[in-house]
Scaffold this active site. Structure first.
Site, PDB file in Angstrom:
ATOM      1  N   LYS A  22       0.981  -1.157  -0.153  1.00 12.51           N
ATOM      2  CA  LYS A  22      -0.176   0.018  -0.101  1.00 12.51           C
ATOM      3  C   LYS A  22       0.853   1.272  -0.152  1.00 12.51           C
ATOM      4  O   LYS A  22       0.550   2.127  -0.892  1.00 12.51           O
ATOM      5  CB  LYS A  22      -0.930  -0.076   1.177  1.00 12.51           C
ATOM      6  CG  LYS A  22      -1.418   1.402   1.529  1.00 12.51           C
ATOM      7  CD  LYS A  22      -2.308   1.110   2.895  1.00 12.51           C
ATOM      8  CE  LYS A  22      -1.393   1.459   4.022  1.00 12.51           C
ATOM      9  NZ  LYS A  22      -1.254   2.667   4.606  1.00 12.51           N
ATOM     10  N   ASN A  23       1.852   1.422   0.862  1.00 13.13           N
ATOM     11  CA  ASN A  23       2.883   2.510   1.140  1.00 13.13           C
ATOM     12  C   ASN A  23       3.818   2.753  -0.258  1.00 13.13           C
ATOM     13  O   ASN A  23       4.472   3.703  -0.261  1.00 13.13           O
ATOM     14  CB  ASN A  23       3.523   2.554   2.324  1.00 13.13           C
ATOM     15  CG  ASN A  23       2.293   2.526   3.514  1.00 13.13           C
ATOM     16  OD1 ASN A  23       1.456   3.070   3.093  1.00 13.13           O
ATOM     17  ND2 ASN A  23       2.947   2.523   4.720  1.00 13.13           N
ATOM     18  N   CYS A 120      -3.746  11.849  13.203  1.00 13.94           N
ATOM     19  CA  CYS A 120      -4.642  10.677  13.461  1.00 13.94           C
ATOM     20  C   CYS A 120      -4.422   9.895  14.688  1.00 13.94           C
ATOM     21  O   CYS A 120      -3.889  10.604  15.507  1.00 13.94           O
ATOM     22  CB  CYS A 120      -4.357   9.716  12.249  1.00 13.94           C
ATOM     23  SG  CYS A 120      -2.677   9.162  12.215  1.00 13.94           S
ATOM     24  N   ARG A 125       1.154  14.262  12.822  1.00 11.71           N
ATOM     25  CA  ARG A 125       1.173  13.819  11.477  1.00 11.71           C
ATOM     26  C   ARG A 125       1.551  15.208  10.602  1.00 11.71           C
ATOM     27  O   ARG A 125       0.689  15.361   9.973  1.00 11.71           O
ATOM     28  CB  ARG A 125       0.310  12.861  10.883  1.00 11.71           C
ATOM     29  CG  ARG A 125       0.033  11.728  11.666  1.00 11.71           C
ATOM     30  CD  ARG A 125       0.961  10.705  11.695  1.00 11.71           C
ATOM     31  NE  ARG A 125       1.411   9.961  10.810  1.00 11.71           N
ATOM     32  CZ  ARG A 125       0.975   9.020  10.197  1.00 11.71           C
ATOM     33  NH1 ARG A 125      -0.120   8.711  10.385  1.00 11.71           N
ATOM     34  NH2 ARG A 125       1.386   8.694   8.810  1.00 11.71           N
ATOM     35  N   ASP A 309       5.798   0.207  12.002  1.00 13.26           N
ATOM     36  CA  ASP A 309       4.476  -0.058  11.538  1.00 13.26           C
ATOM     37  C   ASP A 309       4.372  -1.850  11.683  1.00 13.26           C
ATOM     38  O   ASP A 309       3.433  -2.459  11.557  1.00 13.26           O
ATOM     39  CB  ASP A 309       4.415  -0.297   9.932  1.00 13.26           C
ATOM     40  CG  ASP A 309       4.325   1.158   9.453  1.00 13.26           C
ATOM     41  OD1 ASP A 309       4.443   1.500   8.257  1.00 13.26           O
ATOM     42  OD2 ASP A 309       3.881   1.934  10.256  1.00 13.26           O
ATOM     43  N   ARG A 401      -8.107  -0.666   5.565  1.00  4.39           N
ATOM     44  CA  ARG A 401      -7.507   0.319   4.972  1.00  4.39           C
ATOM     45  C   ARG A 401      -6.080  -0.308   4.263  1.00  4.39           C
ATOM     46  O   ARG A 401      -5.409   0.264   3.396  1.00  4.39           O
ATOM     47  CB  ARG A 401      -6.901   1.262   5.816  1.00  4.39           C
ATOM     48  CG  ARG A 401      -8.149   2.150   6.567  1.00  4.39           C
ATOM     49  CD  ARG A 401      -7.543   3.346   7.203  1.00  4.39           C
ATOM     50  NE  ARG A 401      -6.713   4.238   6.497  1.00  4.39           N
ATOM     51  CZ  ARG A 401      -6.363   5.389   6.830  1.00  4.39           C
ATOM     52  NH1 ARG A 401      -6.814   5.945   7.815  1.00  4.39           N
ATOM     53  NH2 ARG A 401      -5.491   6.191   5.887  1.00  4.39           N
TER      54      ARG A 401
HETATM   55  C1  EPZ Z   1       4.998   6.765   6.386  1.00  9.08           C
HETATM   56  O1  EPZ Z   1       4.104   7.861   6.972  1.00  9.08           O
HETATM   57  C2  EPZ Z   1       3.856   5.577   6.171  1.00  9.08           C
HETATM   58  N1  EPZ Z   1       2.708   6.001   5.561  1.00  9.08           N
HETATM   59  C3  EPZ Z   1       3.603   5.365   7.700  1.00  9.08           C
HETATM   60  O2  EPZ Z   1       2.709   4.001   7.708  1.00  9.08           O
HETATM   61  C4  EPZ Z   1       4.634   4.898   8.705  1.00  9.08           C
HETATM   62  O3  EPZ Z   1       4.391   4.574   9.675  1.00  9.08           O
HETATM   63  C5  EPZ Z   1       5.596   6.064   8.598  1.00  9.08           C
HETATM   64  O4  EPZ Z   1       5.999   6.499   7.495  1.00  9.08           O
HETATM   65  C6  EPZ Z   1       7.011   5.746   9.298  1.00  9.08           C
HETATM   66  O5  EPZ Z   1       7.843   4.683   8.778  1.00  9.08           O
HETATM   67  C7  EPZ Z   1       2.632   5.888   4.133  1.00  9.08           C
HETATM   68  O6  EPZ Z   1       4.050   5.735   3.584  1.00  9.08           O
HETATM   69  C8  EPZ Z   1       1.516   6.281   3.239  1.00  9.08           C
HETATM   70  P1  EPZ Z   1       6.736  10.143   8.360  1.00  9.08           P
HETATM   71  P2  EPZ Z   1       4.551   9.456   7.232  1.00  9.08           P
HETATM   72  O7  EPZ Z   1       6.617  11.254   7.737  1.00  9.08           O
HETATM   73  O8  EPZ Z   1       5.392   9.674   5.884  1.00  9.08           O
HETATM   74  C9  EPZ Z   1       7.377  13.399  11.662  1.00  9.08           C
HETATM   75  C10 EPZ Z   1       0.818   2.742   8.114  1.00  9.08           C
HETATM   76  O9  EPZ Z   1       0.679   1.792   9.122  1.00  9.08           O
HETATM   77  N2  EPZ Z   1       7.104  14.700  10.537  1.00  9.08           N
HETATM   78  O10 EPZ Z   1       8.103   9.432   8.088  1.00  9.08           O
HETATM   79  O11 EPZ Z   1       3.376  10.346   7.257  1.00  9.08           O
HETATM   80  C11 EPZ Z   1       6.263  12.715  11.918  1.00  9.08           C
HETATM   81  O12 EPZ Z   1       5.382  13.508  12.705  1.00  9.08           O
HETATM   82  C12 EPZ Z   1       1.356   4.046   7.937  1.00  9.08           C
HETATM   83  O13 EPZ Z   1       0.861   2.140   6.763  1.00  9.08           O
HETATM   84  C13 EPZ Z   1       7.441  15.808  10.732  1.00  9.08           C
HETATM   85  O14 EPZ Z   1       7.456  16.233  12.076  1.00  9.08           O
HETATM   86  O15 EPZ Z   1       5.294   9.132   8.466  1.00  9.08           O
HETATM   87  C14 EPZ Z   1       6.741  11.145  12.475  1.00  9.08           C
HETATM   88  O16 EPZ Z   1       7.140  11.664  13.981  1.00  9.08           O
HETATM   89  C15 EPZ Z   1       1.269   4.510   9.463  1.00  9.08           C
HETATM   90  N3  EPZ Z   1       7.133  16.671   9.734  1.00  9.08           N
HETATM   91  C16 EPZ Z   1       7.890  11.209  12.002  1.00  9.08           C
HETATM   92  O17 EPZ Z   1       8.272  12.542  11.407  1.00  9.08           O
HETATM   93  C17 EPZ Z   1       6.732  16.172   8.545  1.00  9.08           C
HETATM   94  O18 EPZ Z   1       6.794  17.283   7.659  1.00  9.08           O
HETATM   95  C18 EPZ Z   1       7.963  10.072  10.814  1.00  9.08           C
HETATM   96  O19 EPZ Z   1       6.798  10.487  10.147  1.00  9.08           O
HETATM   97  C19 EPZ Z   1       6.753  14.722   8.409  1.00  9.08           C
HETATM   98  C20 EPZ Z   1       7.060  14.156   9.304  1.00  9.08           C
END
Ligand code: EPZ
Length: 427
Positions: A22-23, A120, A125, A309, A401
């Site tokens: 999915k990702n 969420c 996020r 995850d 999802r």
């Molecule tokens: C991706 O989310 C995945 N989703 C998530 O999978 C996964 O848990 C996550 O990466 C971490 O591996 C998709 O790929 C669609 P991040 P993402 O940006 O990109 C902070 C699932 O279960 N951050 O890597 O949204 C954020 O708050 C889902 O399939 C900022 O501060 O995660 C977090 O603490 C859940 N500012 C950390 O970075 C930003 O602009 C990592 O988030 C972006 C992120």
């Protein structure tokens, strides 16, 4: 609201097939925005988030055909005219990964209006790093009644060092950079396989990218991209979830159609617990060992570290290991929603900030439990597989999802699981 009914106690035996990731599919579908040509993606999982992405692209004027079965989980996308380049709140509120259209939209059209994704269950996020990157590439970003609007004549290459490692932030800005004027260098990038999968598609479309999968990615902008056909990677988190299912149920399960190289941290941890693994080219056989499973701590990190995850799913297994497991969740601020429900099933877990302590082995009892987010739901299914009696899981739309027909796949290897209203054994 759909429920699952799971009767525990059956060891899982046989072969279970992994679907596409999915990702990976979500950013790859968004990448189709970058060209007016047709993009065909194979091995798309039949999950709710993909349907949401289809709706999102179609709402902007894209032609999106999402076929399954005979079409082998294929999607055909053609963003000829993007009549309405807006990611509307009604859709974005159901899937924050909608922010992945931000980069490609502004790269293709010079304007993007995207509803700010709220938080969420697992955390706030934010997308501040996506925005900061676009601004350094010359975009002007304004905020208007919950929408973010980015405008630019043409993005220009920049040197961007991510303050934090972000998966969709890396993907979003990579898609922006491929059509920018000049070279963009990204540092402190996410190294997840989903980033590499997206880069492979973009390269097939004519983009010039070096270093995907490492911390530093270089992009030479081009003036346009053409269509391509690309096969999505297998889902490493679905595969990991099934590996835990085989271990927790004391079964002998062959997880087929996966990419073992993407699962290094999880495989090492399962072996540390005493789980027996036979790793093949595209499959992994999992059996519980001859001795009782023993506790092994985890600390979630960005790839290639232990994936956040898989934290909830691993915690379910930890309740069945002898000893104390310390689980440190370093990526998200609120990713222990499954703990309360696992404790209601008889687990012994305490939480202190971003650390959970699991005392095992605890015999689990069936209960009525509530799913709260995608991976927490998976954790509860895994616990129910080994709980005594019949567990009822509510709000399983969370699991739909990101897992394709999980109850049918698990039933196919001996689990007693049905979606409420089904009759046991009926397809
Ligand atoms: C991706 O989310 C995945 N989703 C998530 O999978 C996964 O848990 C996550 O990466 C971490 O591996 C998709 O790929 C669609 P991040 P993402 O940006 O990109 C902070 C699932 O279960 N951050 O890597 O949204 C954020 O708050 C889902 O399939 C900022 O501060 O995660 C977090 O603490 C859940 N500012 C950390 O970075 C930003 O602009 C990592 O988030 C972006 C992120």
């Amino acid at each position: 609201m759909d429920k699952f009914v799971v009767r525990g106690g059956n060891p899982l035996l046989g072969t279970i097939k992994v679907s596409g990731a999915k990702n990976s599919a979500l950013p790859c579908m968004a990448a189709a925005i970058l060209t007016e040509d047709e993009v065909i993606l194979e091995n798309i999982p039949q999950v709710r988030d993909i349907e949401t992405e289809r709706k999102l692209l179609a709402s902007m004027g894209a032609e999106v055909e999402l076929g399954y079965g005979r079409a082998q989980h294929r999607t055909r996308i053609k963003c000829g005219i993007l009549s309405d380049p807006v990611a509307k709140y009604e859709i974005v509120k159901t899937m924050r990964a909608s922010s992945l259209v931000l980069g490609p939209l502004i790269a293709r059209t010079g304007i993007a209006r995207v509803a700010m994704p709220g938080g969420c269950a697992i955390g706030g996020r934010p997308i501040d790093l996506h925005i900061k990157g676009l601004e350094s590439m010359g975009a002007t970003v304004t905020y208007d009644h919950g929408y973010l609007e980015a405008r630019v004549d043409r993005l220009k290459g920049a040197h961007i060092v991510f303050d934090k490692i972000t998966v969709t932030g890396t993907e979003d800005l990579l898609m922006a950079a491929v059509l920018a004027d000049g070279e963009t260098i990204f540092e402190n990038c996410a190294r997840e396989p989903e980033v590499t999968d997206l880069a492979a598609l973009l390269t097939a479309m004519g983009a010039k990218i070096e270093g995907a999968g490492t911390s530093t990615i270089r992009v030479q902008g081009v003036t346009s991209l053409h269509g391509a056909r690309h096969r999505i990677n297998p889902d490493r988190i679905e595969a990991g979830t099934f590996l835990v299912a085989g271990a927790i149920s004391g079964g002998d399960l062959n997880v087929d159609g996966c990419e073992p190289a993407h699962l290094g941290a999880l495989l090492a941890k399962l072996e540390e617990c005493g789980v027996r693994l036979d790793v093949g080219k595209e499959s992994i056989r999992v059996r519980s060992g001859d001795t009782p499973l023993k506790a092994a701590d985890i600390s979630t990190e960005e790839y290639p570290g232990f994936p956040t995850d898989m934290q909830a799913q691993y915690m379910a297994l930890a309740t069945q290991t002898e000893g104390t497991t310390v689980v440190s969740e370093n990526i998200f601020e609120n990713r222990f929603m499954h703990v309360g429900e696992l404790n209601r099933m008889g687990a012994n877990i305490t939480v202190q900030g971003r650390t959970a302590t699991v005392r095992g082995k605890s015999p689990l009892q069936s209960a009525a439990v509530m799913c709260s987010d995608l991976r927490a739901s998976a954790s509860l299914v895994l616990a129910a597989l080994v709980a005594d009696g019949e567990t009822i899981l509510d709000r399983v739309y969370h699991i739909d999802r990101g897992y394709e027909r999980i109850e049918e796949k698990l039933r196919g290897v001996g689990a007693q699981i049905r979606r409420m209203g089904d009759v046991f054994g009926k397809k």
